[in-house]
Design an enzyme around this catalytic site. Structure first.
Site, PDB file in Angstrom:
ATOM      1  N   ASP A 129       1.179  -0.873   0.056  1.00 10.53           N
ATOM      2  CA  ASP A 129       0.110   0.244   0.157  1.00 10.53           C
ATOM      3  C   ASP A 129       1.182   1.148   0.020  1.00 10.53           C
ATOM      4  O   ASP A 129       1.844   1.412   1.296  1.00 10.53           O
ATOM      5  CB  ASP A 129      -0.641   0.191   1.045  1.00 10.53           C
ATOM      6  CG  ASP A 129      -1.566   1.286   1.269  1.00 10.53           C
ATOM      7  OD1 ASP A 129      -1.914   2.021   0.945  1.00 10.53           O
ATOM      8  OD2 ASP A 129      -2.294   1.479   2.379  1.00 10.53           O
ATOM      9  N   ASP A 152      -8.030   5.501  -9.156  1.00  6.17           N
ATOM     10  CA  ASP A 152      -8.873   4.749  -9.314  1.00  6.17           C
ATOM     11  C   ASP A 152      -9.790   6.199  -8.538  1.00  6.17           C
ATOM     12  O   ASP A 152      -9.600   6.475  -7.526  1.00  6.17           O
ATOM     13  CB  ASP A 152      -8.794   3.495  -7.948  1.00  6.17           C
ATOM     14  CG  ASP A 152      -7.941   2.608  -8.548  1.00  6.17           C
ATOM     15  OD1 ASP A 152      -8.291   2.403  -9.686  1.00  6.17           O
ATOM     16  OD2 ASP A 152      -7.580   1.936  -7.698  1.00  6.17           O
TER      17      ASP A 152
HETATM   18  C1  SAM Z   1      -6.969   2.633 -12.169  1.00 12.08           C
HETATM   19  S1  SAM Z   1      -5.722   2.149 -12.001  1.00 12.08           S
HETATM   20  C2  SAM Z   1      -4.516   2.400 -12.998  1.00 12.08           C
HETATM   21  C3  SAM Z   1      -2.891   1.891 -13.698  1.00 12.08           C
HETATM   22  C4  SAM Z   1      -1.880   2.273 -14.454  1.00 12.08           C
HETATM   23  N1  SAM Z   1      -1.515   4.268 -13.530  1.00 12.08           N
HETATM   24  C5  SAM Z   1      -2.854   3.396 -16.009  1.00 12.08           C
HETATM   25  O1  SAM Z   1      -3.236   4.268 -15.509  1.00 12.08           O
HETATM   26  O2  SAM Z   1      -3.383   2.088 -16.661  1.00 12.08           O
HETATM   27  C6  SAM Z   1      -4.981   2.666 -10.510  1.00 12.08           C
HETATM   28  C7  SAM Z   1      -4.346   1.431 -10.126  1.00 12.08           C
HETATM   29  O3  SAM Z   1      -3.132   1.780  -8.470  1.00 12.08           O
HETATM   30  C8  SAM Z   1      -3.257   0.824  -7.580  1.00 12.08           C
HETATM   31  N2  SAM Z   1      -3.897   1.059  -5.954  1.00 12.08           N
HETATM   32  C9  SAM Z   1      -4.515   2.073  -6.096  1.00 12.08           C
HETATM   33  N3  SAM Z   1      -4.162   2.728  -4.001  1.00 12.08           N
HETATM   34  C10 SAM Z   1      -3.623   2.284  -3.833  1.00 12.08           C
HETATM   35  C11 SAM Z   1      -2.193   2.154  -3.325  1.00 12.08           C
HETATM   36  N4  SAM Z   1      -2.655   2.830  -1.978  1.00 12.08           N
HETATM   37  N5  SAM Z   1      -1.448   2.033  -2.960  1.00 12.08           N
HETATM   38  C12 SAM Z   1      -0.657   1.037  -4.332  1.00 12.08           C
HETATM   39  N6  SAM Z   1      -1.255   0.801  -5.307  1.00 12.08           N
HETATM   40  C13 SAM Z   1      -2.797   1.586  -5.542  1.00 12.08           C
HETATM   41  C14 SAM Z   1      -4.360  -0.233  -8.170  1.00 12.08           C
HETATM   42  O4  SAM Z   1      -4.060  -1.257  -7.685  1.00 12.08           O
HETATM   43  C15 SAM Z   1      -4.882   0.241  -9.430  1.00 12.08           C
HETATM   44  O5  SAM Z   1      -4.128  -0.871 -10.666  1.00 12.08           O
END
Ligand code: SAM
Length: 254
Positions: A129, A152
């Site tokens: 995280d 997200d």
């Molecule tokens: C909507 S996706 C976008 C992925 C990529 N950046 C793209 O544009 O294709 C958001 C990503 O952020 C990751 N994510 C969200 N909150 C996170 C956190 N606190 N720590 C690590 N990863 C996180 C999710 O697992 C997801 O893969």
């Protein structure tokens, strides 16, 4: 180490590590851990290729110089998804170091495969995280750039508290960036884009690079990401926010 493993081992030792305190366990996360489908190749990559790239999650403070075995500008990407754009950037800039943080294991497997293919030596990956990693593992003022592409969006108002970028977290994000380092965010969620623009524009440590304090033009060097392509297919407007961390020890230039 996974949270559940950490808990199991600490229960065996009858001691709860400090960083697993009540507030960390109660935290509202910005992600939902959906493993999705993992290909055989991604699974193998996680088992066999983790070694040169993987960084241990936990409470140990990371020392970038030791992590990469050299002194170079450092970029952190939070939530790299399948990591395609991160791999492309790392390959294009061997003189920079790149640290990616993601919780989605199939995406990490995908990036490991690409990193092997491209023989990257300037990439490290943390499966954690990002909020916990920033709090516990990253030194302050260590980043030349923090990039968060298509976080997200959590579009429903009742879910806004899950957004990664929000007022209660801005101090944590900003203090990891060196003075004159960059904060670069892109999103296709207009409401999130406006909320972030207003938050960043009113954060004294941040200076907007865009004329008139608005959104930045899409930098040509930002590779197209998987979620950006999805946003384009849906006809969403893509917004870039590009800010510089000010050195508040110096007088602000008008
Ligand atoms: C909507 S996706 C976008 C992925 C990529 N950046 C793209 O544009 O294709 C958001 C990503 O952020 C990751 N994510 C969200 N909150 C996170 C956190 N606190 N720590 C690590 N990863 C996180 C999710 O697992 C997801 O893969």
């Amino acid at each position: 180490m996974r949270l559940v493993d950490t808990l199991n081992s600490s229960l065996q030792n009858r001691a709860i590590p400090d960083y697993l305190n009540a507030s960390a366990l109660r935290r509202i996360h910005s992600f939902v851990r959906r493993e999705g489908r993992m290909t055989g190749a991604q699974q193998r990559a996680l088992m066999e290729c983790w070694e040169p790239f993987g960084v241990e999650a936990g409470a140990v403070l990371l020392e970038p110089k030791i992590l990469f075995g050299r002194c170079a500008p450092l970029v952190l990407e939070i939530g790299f998804g399948n990591g395609e754009s991160l791999a492309v950037m790392a390959a294009a800039h061997p003189e920079w170091d790149y640290l990616g943080i993601e919780v989605h294991r199939p995406g990490i497997g995908h990036l490991l495969l690409r990193a092997m293919e491209l023989q990257l030596t300037n990439l490290r990956i943390l499966c954690a995280d990002a909020v916990e990693a920033l709090e516990r593992q990253l030194p302050d003022e260590c980043l030349d750039r923090m990039q968060i592409f298509f976080p997200d969006p959590w579009p429903k108002v009742r879910h806004h508290k899950r957004r990664l970028i929000q007022a209660k977290r801005i101090a944590l994000l900003v203090r990891k960036i060196k003075p004159y380092g960059q904060l670069h965010v892109a999103t296709d969620c207009e409401d999130y884009a406006c909320a972030m623009l207003s938050l960043f524009n009113t954060t004294p440590e941040l200076a907007n690079t865009a004329a008139g304090g608005g959104f930045a033009p899409r930098p040509t060097w930002r590779p197209l990401t998987k979620f950006e392509q999805r946003g384009q297919r849906l006809g969403h407007v893509i917004r870039d926010l590009l800010f510089i961390r000010r050195d508040l020890a110096l007088p602000l230039a008008e």
